[in-house]
Design an enzyme around this catalytic site. Structure first.
Site, mmCIF file in Angstrom:
data_model
loop_
_atom_site.group_PDB
_atom_site.id
_atom_site.type_symbol
_atom_site.label_atom_id
_atom_site.label_comp_id
_atom_site.label_asym_id
_atom_site.label_seq_id
_atom_site.Cartn_x
_atom_site.Cartn_y
_atom_site.Cartn_z
ATOM 1 N N GLY A 1 4.730 -6.273 5.775
ATOM 2 C CA GLY A 1 4.540 -7.222 6.863
ATOM 3 C C GLY A 1 3.089 -7.308 7.278
ATOM 4 O O GLY A 1 2.556 -8.401 7.524
ATOM 5 N N LYS B 1 0.858 -1.190 0.000
ATOM 6 C CA LYS B 1 0.000 0.000 0.000
ATOM 7 C C LYS B 1 0.889 1.233 0.000
ATOM 8 O O LYS B 1 2.069 1.186 0.358
ATOM 9 C CB LYS B 1 -0.940 0.013 1.215
ATOM 10 C CG LYS B 1 -0.253 -0.009 2.583
ATOM 11 C CD LYS B 1 0.251 1.344 3.066
ATOM 12 C CE LYS B 1 0.946 1.242 4.428
ATOM 13 N NZ LYS B 1 1.698 2.488 4.766
ATOM 14 N N ASP C 1 -2.021 -1.634 10.500
ATOM 15 C CA ASP C 1 -2.271 -1.650 9.058
ATOM 16 C C ASP C 1 -2.934 -2.935 8.568
ATOM 17 O O ASP C 1 -3.456 -2.976 7.448
ATOM 18 C CB ASP C 1 -0.964 -1.461 8.275
ATOM 19 C CG ASP C 1 -0.512 -0.015 8.234
ATOM 20 O OD1 ASP C 1 -1.316 0.873 8.572
ATOM 21 O OD2 ASP C 1 0.652 0.229 7.875
ATOM 22 N N ALA D 1 0.520 -6.747 5.377
ATOM 23 C CA ALA D 1 -0.181 -7.471 4.311
ATOM 24 C C ALA D 1 0.000 -8.972 4.475
ATOM 25 O O ALA D 1 -0.945 -9.749 4.321
ATOM 26 C CB ALA D 1 0.325 -7.023 2.947
ATOM 27 N N PRO E 1 9.600 -4.449 -0.486
ATOM 28 C CA PRO E 1 10.725 -3.962 0.313
ATOM 29 C C PRO E 1 10.371 -3.777 1.786
ATOM 30 O O PRO E 1 9.241 -3.406 2.129
ATOM 31 C CB PRO E 1 11.060 -2.614 -0.345
ATOM 32 C CG PRO E 1 10.584 -2.761 -1.750
ATOM 33 C CD PRO E 1 9.348 -3.606 -1.670
ATOM 34 N N ALA F 1 10.045 0.190 4.331
ATOM 35 C CA ALA F 1 9.746 1.061 3.201
ATOM 36 C C ALA F 1 8.481 1.889 3.391
ATOM 37 O O ALA F 1 8.186 2.760 2.581
ATOM 38 C CB ALA F 1 9.608 0.225 1.929
ATOM 39 N N GLY F 2 7.695 1.608 4.428
ATOM 40 C CA GLY F 2 6.416 2.281 4.591
ATOM 41 C C GLY F 2 5.350 1.759 3.654
ATOM 42 O O GLY F 2 4.357 2.434 3.378
#
Length: 268
Positions: A98, A8, A132, A100, A90, A93-94
């Protein structure tokens, strides 16, 4: 059975206030993009987790996929499984990679073993795994508030634009990034801003992490400047970084210097 967890990006990110529980109240739009891991689950004689691709930090026993399995195993009688994660999103990376993986593991277990868990229930399991994670259950653009896990649907599509994501060779620690942010109410709500076309976002759609992260990683600031020089309409760091995404009016090829020094994903 295999699913493909996706990344995202954050369209704007306002850190509004610190919460009593130690987290922060934020406001951001979470938008799914087409960078994927691969997550495979098969029944096995023992509970096992393995990885390939990008090295995943931390002990395998603490990986979010096994935590997702343990969470569901408290309520459901699950067989032992082998979970394999091929990591391509990556890290640091923001991009929520993880999160997801954890959410897609919940989805995978539900589908594989016919647990009949509703989307709302899966979102609640996601919230137990991380802020998230719940987003990746429905995996559609949302305005995220609170800790980032309370959602309002957003009618927003960027399909008419060309998105490029660039990952510089640095890792930004989220906890350290938060230490550099001074929480404050947003001057303009993100929902109002994204009603405007992306070419008008540059001066008003902000990521509150950028100021402190750019101070510690000036190469990310330089990357943003280079992408604007390449013709991007809007550029932002995603989440707490280090990945930077750029919105272009049409398909583009970045200058060799950017491709040489960074990992580039076209058409995400």
């Amino acid at each position: 059975m295999i699913l493909f967890p996706n990344a995202k990006i954050n369209l704007g990110l306002n850190v509004i206030s610190r919460r009593a529980d130690g987290f922060h109240n934020i406001e951001t739009i979470l938008y799914p993009v087409k960078i994927n891991d691969a997550l495979e689950l098969v029944e096995a004689g023992e509970l096992k987790f393995s990885t390939s691709g990008i090295p995943v930090p931390g002990p395998p026993t603490e990986n979010i996929c096994l935590r997702a399995y343990a969470l569901l195993a408290k309520k459901f009688s699950l067989p032992l499984v082998h979970i394999h994660l091929h990591k391509q999103i990556p890290i640091g990376a923001g991009l929520g990679g993880g999160s997801a993986d954890g959410a897609f593991c919940v989805r995978l277990l539900n589908e594989k073993f016919g647990l009949n868990i509703t989307e709302g229930q899966m979102e609640n399991y996601g919230r137990m795994l991380g802020s998230d994670c719940a987003f990746f259950i429905k995996n559609k653009p949302v305005l995220a508030t609170g800790r980032g896990d309370h959602f309002t649907s957003v009618n927003l599509l960027l399909d008419q634009y060309f998105l490029v994501l660039v990952m510089p060779p640095v890792h930004v620690n989220t906890a350290e990034a938060y230490k550099g942010v001074q929480p404050r109410p947003a001057e303009t709500g993100i929902m109002d801003i994204v009603k405007l076309p992306p070419e008008q976002w540059a001066e008003i759609l902000k990521n509150d992490f950028e100021e402190s992260v750019f101070s510690n990683f000036p190469q990310i600031r330089a990357l943003k400047q280079a992408l604007y020089s390449a013709g991007a309409l809007y550029i932002s760091m995603s989440g707490s970084g280090a990945a930077v995404y750029a919105i272009f009016a049409a398909e583009v090829k970045l200058p060799p210097a950017i491709e040489r020094n960074n990992r580039v994903f076209y058409g995400v």
